[in-house]
Design an enzyme around this catalytic site. Structure first.
Site, PDB file in Angstrom:
ATOM      1  CG  HIS A 100      40.207  30.634  24.762  1.00 39.89           C
ATOM      2  ND1 HIS A 100      39.337  31.010  25.751  1.00 39.89           N
ATOM      3  CD2 HIS A 100      39.411  30.398  23.662  1.00 39.89           C
ATOM      4  CE1 HIS A 100      38.096  31.000  25.285  1.00 39.89           C
ATOM      5  NE2 HIS A 100      38.112  30.628  24.031  1.00 39.89           N
TER       6      HIS A 100
ATOM      7  CG  HIS B  63      38.655  37.507  31.396  1.00 32.44           C
ATOM      8  ND1 HIS B  63      37.772  38.139  30.551  1.00 32.44           N
ATOM      9  CD2 HIS B  63      38.428  36.175  31.262  1.00 32.44           C
ATOM     10  CE1 HIS B  63      37.048  37.224  29.941  1.00 32.44           C
ATOM     11  NE2 HIS B  63      37.422  36.025  30.345  1.00 32.44           N
TER      12      HIS B  63
ATOM     13  CG  ASP C 151      40.603  28.380  32.722  1.00 30.21           C
ATOM     14  OD1 ASP C 151      39.758  27.513  32.987  1.00 30.21           O
ATOM     15  OD2 ASP C 151      40.764  28.874  31.603  1.00 30.21           O
TER      16      ASP C 151
HETATM   17  N1  ACO Z   1      50.293  37.785  34.215  1.00 29.38           N
HETATM   18  C1  ACO Z   1      51.071  38.889  34.218  1.00 29.38           C
HETATM   19  N2  ACO Z   1      50.780  40.009  33.549  1.00 29.38           N
HETATM   20  C2  ACO Z   1      49.651  40.027  32.844  1.00 29.38           C
HETATM   21  C3  ACO Z   1      48.782  38.919  32.788  1.00 29.38           C
HETATM   22  C4  ACO Z   1      49.128  37.764  33.523  1.00 29.38           C
HETATM   23  N3  ACO Z   1      48.365  36.686  33.531  1.00 29.38           N
HETATM   24  N4  ACO Z   1      47.732  39.200  32.013  1.00 29.38           N
HETATM   25  C5  ACO Z   1      47.933  40.447  31.572  1.00 29.38           C
HETATM   26  N5  ACO Z   1      49.083  40.940  32.071  1.00 29.38           N
HETATM   27  C6  ACO Z   1      49.630  42.296  31.887  1.00 29.38           C
HETATM   28  C7  ACO Z   1      50.240  42.452  30.502  1.00 29.38           C
HETATM   29  O1  ACO Z   1      51.613  42.131  30.504  1.00 29.38           O
HETATM   30  C8  ACO Z   1      49.972  43.913  30.229  1.00 29.38           C
HETATM   31  O2  ACO Z   1      50.919  44.663  30.960  1.00 29.38           O
HETATM   32  P1  ACO Z   1      51.519  46.031  30.333  1.00 29.38           P
HETATM   33  O3  ACO Z   1      50.348  46.974  30.248  1.00 29.38           O
HETATM   34  O4  ACO Z   1      52.576  46.444  31.280  1.00 29.38           O
HETATM   35  O5  ACO Z   1      52.057  45.650  28.967  1.00 29.38           O
HETATM   36  C9  ACO Z   1      48.605  44.152  30.860  1.00 29.38           C
HETATM   37  O6  ACO Z   1      48.508  43.188  31.942  1.00 29.38           O
HETATM   38  C10 ACO Z   1      47.434  43.970  29.916  1.00 29.38           C
HETATM   39  O7  ACO Z   1      47.543  42.673  29.339  1.00 29.38           O
HETATM   40  P2  ACO Z   1      47.048  42.292  27.891  1.00 29.38           P
HETATM   41  O8  ACO Z   1      47.845  41.130  27.401  1.00 29.38           O
HETATM   42  O9  ACO Z   1      47.004  43.519  27.039  1.00 29.38           O
HETATM   43  O10 ACO Z   1      45.558  41.849  28.181  1.00 29.38           O
HETATM   44  P3  ACO Z   1      44.623  41.075  27.188  1.00 29.38           P
HETATM   45  O11 ACO Z   1      43.245  41.527  27.466  1.00 29.38           O
HETATM   46  O12 ACO Z   1      45.124  41.166  25.789  1.00 29.38           O
HETATM   47  O13 ACO Z   1      44.831  39.540  27.618  1.00 29.38           O
HETATM   48  C11 ACO Z   1      44.576  37.462  28.711  1.00 29.38           C
HETATM   49  C12 ACO Z   1      43.939  38.822  28.382  1.00 29.38           C
HETATM   50  C13 ACO Z   1      45.002  36.769  27.403  1.00 29.38           C
HETATM   51  C14 ACO Z   1      43.556  36.573  29.384  1.00 29.38           C
HETATM   52  C15 ACO Z   1      45.797  37.704  29.631  1.00 29.38           C
HETATM   53  O14 ACO Z   1      45.394  38.326  30.825  1.00 29.38           O
HETATM   54  C16 ACO Z   1      46.585  36.422  29.910  1.00 29.38           C
HETATM   55  O15 ACO Z   1      47.462  36.053  29.126  1.00 29.38           O
HETATM   56  N6  ACO Z   1      46.251  35.709  31.047  1.00 29.38           N
HETATM   57  C17 ACO Z   1      46.918  34.473  31.358  1.00 29.38           C
HETATM   58  C18 ACO Z   1      46.270  33.345  30.583  1.00 29.38           C
HETATM   59  C19 ACO Z   1      44.904  33.003  31.113  1.00 29.38           C
HETATM   60  O16 ACO Z   1      44.687  32.824  32.294  1.00 29.38           O
HETATM   61  N7  ACO Z   1      43.948  32.854  30.165  1.00 29.38           N
HETATM   62  C20 ACO Z   1      42.596  32.446  30.484  1.00 29.38           C
HETATM   63  C21 ACO Z   1      41.630  33.528  30.204  1.00 29.38           C
HETATM   64  S1  ACO Z   1      40.034  33.062  30.721  1.00 29.38           S
HETATM   65  C22 ACO Z   1      39.505  32.003  29.545  1.00 29.38           C
HETATM   66  O17 ACO Z   1      39.856  31.999  28.393  1.00 29.38           O
HETATM   67  C23 ACO Z   1      38.562  31.041  29.970  1.00 29.38           C
END
Ligand code: ACO
Length: 429
Positions: A268, A307, A363
């Site tokens: 987050h 996201h 971010d």
């Molecule tokens: N890098 C690589 N792969 C990713 C990423 C990433 N940053 N984010 C998602 N994925 C992939 C997952 O591995 C998954 O792949 P799969 O379908 O093969 O299993 C798919 O994309 C979907 O990902 P989820 O984790 O199900 O997506 P969710 O909506 O639960 O998570 C989140 C969203 C937490 C923001 C995620 O994208 C992440 O961890 N991002 C990196 C951390 C980040 O930048 N957070 C800031 C968010 S913005 C904020 O809070 C202000």
């Protein structure tokens, strides 16, 4: 039969139920009428991580994740970032309308005149180890404020809530600056009421021996725009924490501390810090392909990408890129920017990211700007928490005044053991 309804047939019993639809939504509680036998609890919906559950009706922030739209109270984020300032946006988010000149003056006066913190708070901050994470200090000191204002427990009193709202928006920058100054062993700088909200934060962070700190106007404005972009984002993890904890009718300081704790996590608000650590780990542009491979192999995540709601370019990330150019004209270019831009270019063309609709989020670039402005990496989530405080408080106010809301208490599906008899320790195993 109303056309605004859903007909559900329970194949276990052959019975049919009509469930009303309002705002493209059914009420989960209506599912409870679906039972096999009269004494049954009834059916529930199962939604881990709230992927498809609306927990409230809100009038604060609108997001269309597919189209990349973000609006506060109906106003597009692009217009607010260009034409408004954080103080005005905080007023808008909390009150629902942009202020008149008089309302604005009063609002700014009230926030400005609550920036000072009880002297004992310095002792609280002094008690932290020199290398304590500033976000840990912020979470703790915000919670500690509740002990200074015990009457903040009267959360059902609108005037009382308003008072805590002023205090929290006013005091989080002061607490943030205390945390920073403590970590670098510098004396605490008092707030300067003649400066703007963001200018005063720069003053409390960076003032040295000069009698009057004069913030660079470009950096002051850039920080203000970043604050606008971070002010609210509907029902994210920290806002949900604010609402859930606040629903127990605890005081605003305790609820805000809980929200800030949720924001601290690397998935987050901690992501901006994680992005910078990732860029440092990558080291140079030529090492990007190897890093992308690690991401695709599932070893690491590309921080600042992806996201839960945006499945296209985060509109805030677009605005931040413009702010970055202005900041770098003052501070010089952050060398990490080359790595970030190349990483973005490669990721946006790569099938792995395209297929999963992974785009840079707010971010991805904010940390690079903060670093260029002189903020240490540890402070990044704190810089997110400061402006998000107004969003949390707006959502808290909306929750407490919504007659449909009660204490948040999700259900579970119990899959554990059935009843069994206790076995004394010497008879086990
Ligand atoms: N890098 C690589 N792969 C990713 C990423 C990433 N940053 N984010 C998602 N994925 C992939 C997952 O591995 C998954 O792949 P799969 O379908 O093969 O299993 C798919 O994309 C979907 O990902 P989820 O984790 O199900 O997506 P969710 O909506 O639960 O998570 C989140 C969203 C937490 C923001 C995620 O994208 C992440 O961890 N991002 C990196 C951390 C980040 O930048 N957070 C800031 C968010 S913005 C904020 O809070 C202000």
């Amino acid at each position: 039969m109303s056309s605004d309804s859903l007909t559900i047939t329970d194949n276990r019993t052959g019975k049919t139920y009509e469930v009303p639809i309002e705002n493209d939504t059914i009420r989960a509680i209506d599912l409870r009428n679906i039972k096999v036998a009269d004494g049954d609890f009834g059916m529930m919906s199962y939604d881990p991580a709230f992927l498809n559950t609306a927990s409230c009706k809100s009038r604060i922030t609108f997001i269309d994740g597919d189209k990349g739209i973000l609006r506060y109270r109906g106003y597009p984020i692009e217009q607010l970032a260009e034409k408004s300032n954080y103080m005005e946006v905080a007023y808008l988010i909390i009150n629902g309308e942009l202020p008149t000149k008089e309302q604005y003056k009063e609002w700014v006066f009230n926030i400005t005149h609550h920036t000072i913190i009880h002297e004992n708070m310095k002792k609280v901050v002094d008690g932290f180890h020199h290398d304590a994470h500033p976000m840990g200090m912020l979470v703790s000191t915000v919670a500690a404020l509740s002990t200074f204002y015990p009457n903040a427990r009267q959360v059902l009193d609108a005037d009382n809530r308003r008072k805590q709202t002023y205090r929290l928006i006013a005091k989080t920058p002061t607490l943030a600056a205390y945390a920073y100054r403590h970590s670098v062993g510098m004396p605490y700088t008092p707030p300067d009421n003649e400066l703007s909200y963001s200018g005063n934060l720069l003053n409390m962070m960076f003032r040295m021996t000069e009698p009057k700190y004069k913030p660079n106007p470009i950096l002051e404005r850039a920080l203000d725009v970043l604050f606008i972009l971070h002010a609210d984002h509907e029902q994210n993890c920290s806002t949900s924490a604010m609402r859930a904890v606040g629903s127990s009718q605890v005081d605003a300081y305790s609820a805000t501390a809980a929200a800030a704790a949720a924001l601290y996590g690397p998935l987050h608000g901690g992501a901006n810090e994680a992005v910078l650590r990732m860029l440092a780990e990558i080291e140079s542009v030529d090492k990007i392909p190897a890093y992308i491979k690690k991401v695709k192999d599932g070893d690491v995540r590309l921080m600042g990408f992806g996201h839960r709601v945006y499945k296209s370019y985060d509109p805030r990330a677009k605005i931040i890129k413009e702010v970055a150019d202005q900041v770098f004209e003052v501070t010089g270019r952050n060398p990490q920017l080359d790595i970030a831009m190349e990483l973005e270019r490669i990721a946006l063309e790569d099938d792995y990211f395209v297929k999963r609709k992974l785009y840079p989020n707010v971010d991805f670039y904010s940390g690079i700007i903060y670093q260029a402005m002189g903020f240490p990496v540890d402070m990044f989530p704190v810089l997110f928490a400061i402006p998000r405080t107004s969003g949390w408080l707006a959502q808290w106010e909306e929750m407490l005044t919504d007659p449909e809301q009660r204490i948040a208490r999700p259900r579970q599906i119990y899959l554990g053991s059935g009843e069994r008899n206790f076995v004394p320790i010497d008879k086990r195993g």
